[in-house]
Design an enzyme around this catalytic site. Sequence first.
Site, PDB file in Angstrom:
ATOM      1  N   ARG A  59     -11.238   8.419 -18.171  1.00  0.00           N
ATOM      2  CA  ARG A  59      -9.785   8.564 -18.189  1.00  0.00           C
ATOM      3  C   ARG A  59      -9.353  10.019 -18.060  1.00  0.00           C
ATOM      4  O   ARG A  59      -8.475  10.366 -17.270  1.00  0.00           O
ATOM      5  CB  ARG A  59      -9.216   7.990 -19.490  1.00  0.00           C
ATOM      6  N   ILE A  60      -9.955  10.890 -18.868  1.00  0.00           N
ATOM      7  CA  ILE A  60      -9.526  12.290 -18.895  1.00  0.00           C
ATOM      8  C   ILE A  60     -10.045  13.041 -17.675  1.00  0.00           C
ATOM      9  O   ILE A  60      -9.299  13.800 -17.042  1.00  0.00           O
ATOM     10  CB  ILE A  60      -9.988  12.957 -20.204  1.00  0.00           C
TER      11      ILE A  60
ATOM     12  N   ALA B 116     -14.170  18.167 -25.249  1.00  0.00           N
ATOM     13  CA  ALA B 116     -14.671  16.814 -25.513  1.00  0.00           C
ATOM     14  C   ALA B 116     -15.104  16.660 -26.966  1.00  0.00           C
ATOM     15  O   ALA B 116     -14.365  16.119 -27.793  1.00  0.00           O
ATOM     16  CB  ALA B 116     -15.815  16.482 -24.552  1.00  0.00           C
ATOM     17  N   ARG B 117     -16.290  17.141 -27.297  1.00  0.00           N
ATOM     18  CA  ARG B 117     -16.825  17.041 -28.654  1.00  0.00           C
ATOM     19  C   ARG B 117     -17.739  18.221 -28.945  1.00  0.00           C
ATOM     20  O   ARG B 117     -18.489  18.679 -28.093  1.00  0.00           O
ATOM     21  CB  ARG B 117     -17.642  15.751 -28.836  1.00  0.00           C
TER      22      ARG B 117
ATOM     23  N   ASP C  25     -12.609  24.053 -27.524  1.00  0.00           N
ATOM     24  CA  ASP C  25     -11.589  23.445 -28.374  1.00  0.00           C
ATOM     25  C   ASP C  25     -12.216  22.598 -29.476  1.00  0.00           C
ATOM     26  O   ASP C  25     -11.512  22.163 -30.389  1.00  0.00           O
ATOM     27  CB  ASP C  25     -10.651  22.571 -27.522  1.00  0.00           C
TER      28      ASP C  25
ATOM     29  N   GLU D 160     -16.025  21.873 -38.199  1.00  0.00           N
ATOM     30  CA  GLU D 160     -14.628  22.285 -38.104  1.00  0.00           C
ATOM     31  C   GLU D 160     -13.986  22.313 -39.492  1.00  0.00           C
ATOM     32  O   GLU D 160     -14.235  21.407 -40.283  1.00  0.00           O
ATOM     33  CB  GLU D 160     -13.865  21.331 -37.177  1.00  0.00           C
TER      34      GLU D 160
ATOM     35  N   HIS E  32      -9.335  22.367 -32.001  1.00  0.00           N
ATOM     36  CA  HIS E  32      -9.426  20.931 -31.729  1.00  0.00           C
ATOM     37  C   HIS E  32      -8.013  20.363 -31.572  1.00  0.00           C
ATOM     38  O   HIS E  32      -7.626  19.383 -32.223  1.00  0.00           O
ATOM     39  CB  HIS E  32     -10.161  20.194 -32.846  1.00  0.00           C
TER      40      HIS E  32
ATOM     41  N   GLY F  67      -6.599  19.575 -28.449  1.00  0.00           N
ATOM     42  CA  GLY F  67      -6.387  18.975 -27.144  1.00  0.00           C
ATOM     43  C   GLY F  67      -5.382  17.846 -27.154  1.00  0.00           C
ATOM     44  O   GLY F  67      -4.622  17.666 -26.204  1.00  0.00           O
TER      45      GLY F  67
END
Length: 335
Positions: free
Chosen positions: A153-154, A255-256, A280, A285, A302, A304
Amino acid sequence: MKSVFVSTFPFCRTSQVALDLLVSKGFKVTVNPLGRKMKPNEVAEAAKNFDALVAGTEELTPLIETTNTLKFISRVGVGLDSVPLGLCKEKGISVAYTPDAVSPAVSEIALCLIVDAMRKVTYADREIGRGEWTRPYGERIGGATIGILGFGRIGKRVASHLLGYMPKEILVCDLIDQSESIRMLNEVSSNLHQVNCKLGKNWGHTTSKQVDLNSLLEKSDAITIHVPLTDTTKNIFNHKTMSLMKSNAVLINTARGGIVNENDLYKVLKENLISAAAMDVFEEEPYKGPLRDLENVILTQHMGSCSNDCREDMEREAAENVVGFFGGAKWEKVV
């Protein structure tokens, strides 16, 4: 009355739609009281006696191991690496997510970070803060080769946004054959080129194709990551693979955390093996590691998904999943 614990942070910061929906349907809602991302043991302790969980990216394994009441998890977002799906299945806990709501915001910030890293925008801002003025040179997307790892999707939205910048090539690396999507992307690019020519502007034409990982690494001027964190993708960007990238290349990860080995990225950037990176997402975190000391890296929180509209949509859909699950209505189940 069913009880819902909200562990994700932030939640309903600018819109109360999701919370109002849950309350109006008779749910007793308790929201993360810490004002930050909860640690695994904190989620386990706080949510163990609830019927449902509205979760962010918190690691949920300790909770699932200890709870005897939880029946449903609704993820605000798309990633499921923090949810032990096998264990949930064993304990009869259903899981839902919001895969579409997040895509517009993440694809836009990925593009933003590509431009920032290639044109050294944040670097110039830091220079002015130090009283310096070197007017640093960067690279344009137009005429460059942009690599997209993961064409879901992204990744597809990123490719669509890129066409307006008219890169020379868009390289797609994905486990699935993306021939049809790439054919449509090339068709749109051809149509855009024709429009530009009619306007008297022959600004070039973008060609898209699918390649393997090594080709993506070796040929891309910028690589943007859009794959989930799995055993296969963990540390896929390490010192060896990043060393295959061009010296002028930039690496973008929205993403991750864990897909890019952060210690290896530090070494690669320190050695100037690539030009810059933008991160990001991080393994731990909030991030407090050594990448903060480098000039050729952009670090964001993070965020996004953190546009007002997309965050509201994600939270509302997560709440709708809870309402649908307990009320027998529609909800999107992860199988």
